[in-house]
Design a protein around this motif. Structure first.
Motif, mmCIF file in Angstrom:
data_model
loop_
_atom_site.group_PDB
_atom_site.id
_atom_site.type_symbol
_atom_site.label_atom_id
_atom_site.label_comp_id
_atom_site.label_asym_id
_atom_site.label_seq_id
_atom_site.Cartn_x
_atom_site.Cartn_y
_atom_site.Cartn_z
ATOM 1 N N TYR A 10 21.217 -65.556 -11.591
ATOM 2 C CA TYR A 10 20.360 -64.628 -10.849
ATOM 3 C C TYR A 10 18.904 -64.757 -11.297
ATOM 4 O O TYR A 10 17.981 -64.748 -10.476
ATOM 5 C CB TYR A 10 20.853 -63.191 -11.013
ATOM 6 C CG TYR A 10 19.837 -62.182 -10.555
ATOM 7 C CD1 TYR A 10 19.501 -62.079 -9.208
ATOM 8 C CD2 TYR A 10 19.189 -61.362 -11.459
ATOM 9 C CE1 TYR A 10 18.549 -61.180 -8.782
ATOM 10 C CE2 TYR A 10 18.242 -60.455 -11.048
ATOM 11 C CZ TYR A 10 17.925 -60.372 -9.708
ATOM 12 O OH TYR A 10 16.975 -59.480 -9.284
ATOM 13 N N MET A 11 18.662 -64.885 -12.606
ATOM 14 C CA MET A 11 17.296 -65.006 -13.110
ATOM 15 C C MET A 11 16.628 -66.276 -12.578
ATOM 16 O O MET A 11 15.454 -66.246 -12.184
ATOM 17 C CB MET A 11 17.278 -65.019 -14.638
ATOM 18 C CG MET A 11 15.869 -65.086 -15.206
ATOM 19 S SD MET A 11 15.790 -65.255 -16.983
ATOM 20 C CE MET A 11 16.328 -66.941 -17.181
ATOM 21 N N VAL A 12 17.357 -67.378 -12.542
ATOM 22 C CA VAL A 12 16.788 -68.629 -12.033
ATOM 23 C C VAL A 12 16.456 -68.487 -10.547
ATOM 24 O O VAL A 12 15.371 -68.881 -10.109
ATOM 25 C CB VAL A 12 17.759 -69.810 -12.295
ATOM 26 C CG1 VAL A 12 17.327 -71.056 -11.544
ATOM 27 C CG2 VAL A 12 17.876 -70.080 -13.783
ATOM 28 N N ILE A 13 17.371 -67.891 -9.792
ATOM 29 C CA ILE A 13 17.113 -67.683 -8.361
ATOM 30 C C ILE A 13 15.909 -66.770 -8.167
ATOM 31 O O ILE A 13 15.044 -67.019 -7.324
ATOM 32 C CB ILE A 13 18.367 -67.122 -7.654
ATOM 33 C CG1 ILE A 13 19.467 -68.181 -7.619
ATOM 34 C CG2 ILE A 13 18.041 -66.635 -6.251
ATOM 35 C CD1 ILE A 13 20.819 -67.664 -7.157
ATOM 36 N N ALA A 14 15.821 -65.702 -8.961
ATOM 37 C CA ALA A 14 14.688 -64.770 -8.849
ATOM 38 C C ALA A 14 13.375 -65.451 -9.217
ATOM 39 O O ALA A 14 12.341 -65.188 -8.602
ATOM 40 C CB ALA A 14 14.931 -63.561 -9.741
ATOM 41 N N ALA A 15 13.410 -66.326 -10.214
ATOM 42 C CA ALA A 15 12.188 -67.024 -10.615
ATOM 43 C C ALA A 15 11.739 -68.013 -9.543
ATOM 44 O O ALA A 15 10.544 -68.127 -9.259
ATOM 45 C CB ALA A 15 12.421 -67.742 -11.937
ATOM 46 N N VAL A 16 12.694 -68.718 -8.954
ATOM 47 C CA VAL A 16 12.356 -69.718 -7.937
ATOM 48 C C VAL A 16 11.823 -69.049 -6.666
ATOM 49 O O VAL A 16 10.888 -69.531 -6.043
ATOM 50 C CB VAL A 16 13.596 -70.598 -7.623
ATOM 51 C CG1 VAL A 16 13.390 -71.443 -6.387
ATOM 52 C CG2 VAL A 16 13.932 -71.468 -8.819
ATOM 53 N N THR A 17 12.402 -67.923 -6.297
ATOM 54 C CA THR A 17 11.988 -67.236 -5.068
ATOM 55 C C THR A 17 10.794 -66.314 -5.262
ATOM 56 O O THR A 17 10.298 -65.745 -4.296
ATOM 57 C CB THR A 17 13.162 -66.426 -4.481
ATOM 58 O OG1 THR A 17 13.564 -65.443 -5.429
ATOM 59 C CG2 THR A 17 14.319 -67.322 -4.105
ATOM 60 N N PHE B 237 10.866 -63.483 -6.939
ATOM 61 C CA PHE B 237 11.364 -62.105 -7.011
ATOM 62 C C PHE B 237 11.311 -61.552 -8.430
ATOM 63 O O PHE B 237 11.441 -60.359 -8.645
ATOM 64 C CB PHE B 237 12.800 -62.081 -6.472
ATOM 65 C CG PHE B 237 13.408 -60.720 -6.340
ATOM 66 C CD1 PHE B 237 12.835 -59.758 -5.533
ATOM 67 C CD2 PHE B 237 14.568 -60.389 -7.028
ATOM 68 C CE1 PHE B 237 13.396 -58.508 -5.402
ATOM 69 C CE2 PHE B 237 15.137 -59.143 -6.908
ATOM 70 C CZ PHE B 237 14.555 -58.199 -6.089
ATOM 71 N N MET B 238 11.069 -62.401 -9.402
ATOM 72 C CA MET B 238 11.133 -61.993 -10.797
ATOM 73 C C MET B 238 10.061 -60.975 -11.168
ATOM 74 O O MET B 238 10.262 -60.148 -12.044
ATOM 75 C CB MET B 238 11.029 -63.218 -11.697
ATOM 76 C CG MET B 238 11.508 -62.996 -13.074
ATOM 77 S SD MET B 238 11.760 -64.592 -13.836
ATOM 78 C CE MET B 238 12.164 -64.082 -15.452
ATOM 79 N N GLY B 239 8.938 -60.999 -10.496
ATOM 80 C CA GLY B 239 7.869 -60.052 -10.788
ATOM 81 C C GLY B 239 8.101 -58.675 -10.224
ATOM 82 O O GLY B 239 7.379 -57.735 -10.533
ATOM 83 N N SER B 240 9.117 -58.508 -9.430
ATOM 84 C CA SER B 240 9.409 -57.222 -8.798
ATOM 85 C C SER B 240 10.224 -56.326 -9.725
ATOM 86 O O SER B 240 11.044 -56.797 -10.510
ATOM 87 C CB SER B 240 10.152 -57.501 -7.493
ATOM 88 O OG SER B 240 11.048 -56.516 -7.186
ATOM 89 N N ILE C 210 7.209 -66.777 -15.935
ATOM 90 C CA ILE C 210 6.976 -65.638 -16.814
ATOM 91 C C ILE C 210 5.666 -64.947 -16.454
ATOM 92 O O ILE C 210 5.535 -63.731 -16.596
ATOM 93 C CB ILE C 210 6.983 -66.089 -18.298
ATOM 94 C CG1 ILE C 210 8.295 -66.806 -18.630
ATOM 95 C CG2 ILE C 210 6.760 -64.928 -19.233
ATOM 96 C CD1 ILE C 210 9.552 -66.031 -18.340
ATOM 97 N N SER C 211 4.698 -65.696 -15.952
ATOM 98 C CA SER C 211 3.420 -65.086 -15.575
ATOM 99 C C SER C 211 3.577 -64.129 -14.397
ATOM 100 O O SER C 211 2.761 -63.240 -14.212
ATOM 101 C CB SER C 211 2.384 -66.161 -15.250
ATOM 102 O OG SER C 211 2.715 -66.824 -14.055
ATOM 103 N N GLN C 212 4.642 -64.281 -13.601
ATOM 104 C CA GLN C 212 4.916 -63.326 -12.527
ATOM 105 C C GLN C 212 5.105 -61.928 -13.101
ATOM 106 O O GLN C 212 4.660 -60.945 -12.520
ATOM 107 C CB GLN C 212 6.180 -63.718 -11.764
ATOM 108 C CG GLN C 212 6.107 -64.958 -10.960
ATOM 109 C CD GLN C 212 7.458 -65.284 -10.328
ATOM 110 O OE1 GLN C 212 8.358 -64.451 -10.286
ATOM 111 N NE2 GLN C 212 7.588 -66.502 -9.830
ATOM 112 N N ILE C 213 5.753 -61.851 -14.232
ATOM 113 C CA ILE C 213 5.983 -60.560 -14.870
ATOM 114 C C ILE C 213 4.696 -60.060 -15.512
ATOM 115 O O ILE C 213 4.352 -58.892 -15.422
ATOM 116 C CB ILE C 213 7.104 -60.671 -15.927
ATOM 117 C CG1 ILE C 213 8.411 -61.021 -15.240
ATOM 118 C CG2 ILE C 213 7.250 -59.382 -16.705
ATOM 119 C CD1 ILE C 213 9.520 -61.347 -16.188
#
Length: 170
Positions: A37-44, A46-49, A114-117
């Motif tokens: 899930y983390m990899v999918i969120a990072a690629v799309t 979505f990780m910053g949300s 990581i910069s998304q976060i």
């Protein structure tokens, strides 16, 4: 002959199903789900949300409940309260450590993810990847501890429920 073999295999499975073994196994399953899930969120992106971490918590809750349910199905009424609670805690801890390590690896491989976060300032502007990963481990483990405590109210043995009912009547 065939029936005795299946009974002995069933008995052996019950003996091998300890809280620790079950917790590690389901922790690995849950951890794999979290990392995917983390990899999918990072690629799309979505990780910053903020919703991304909520879904992490939901995945941990699901893994803990399934772990306790499996141990209950294997052990039956002989599963103790602390056994079930312990398997839930071990499940959450193993899954959270796997997610924390994956977060550290992702921080080393792709600082952009990581910069998304960091742009949302969820962890603070000066907080590094190491401390963020430790925070992930702590939050995931605490989520599992609370979930296991609540889930064991449902999965406790019937004789415990009867004993509690008798004590409340006295």
């Amino acid at each position: 002959m065939k029936g005795s073999t299946s009974r002995s295999a069933s008995r052996l499975a019950r003996l091998r199903a300890t809280a620790e073994n079950n917790g590690v196994r389901y922790g690995i399953y849950t951890g794999i789900g979290l990392v995917v899930y983390m990899v999918i969120a990072a690629v799309t992106g979505f990780m910053g949300s903020l919703e991304a971490s909520s879904l992490n918590g939901a995945i941990i809750v699901l893994g803990v409940v399934l772990s306790i349910r499996h141990l209950r199905n294997v052990k039956g009424a002989r599963m103790g309260y602390l056994e079930g609670y312990g398997t839930g805690i071990v499940t959450a801890m193993v899954a959270s450590v796997m997610l924390g390590i994956a977060f550290w690896v992702m921080g080393g491989i792709s600082p952009q993810a990581i910069s998304q976060i960091r742009t949302r300032d969820l962890f603070g502007s000066d907080l590094g990847v190491l401390i963020s990963g430790l925070g992930i481990i702590l939050m995931g483990t605490m989520t599992g501890v609370i979930t296991a405590l609540v889930a064991m109210q449902h999965f406790r043995a019937p004789d415990e429920e009867q004993t509690l009912a008798e004590q409340s009547n006295d």
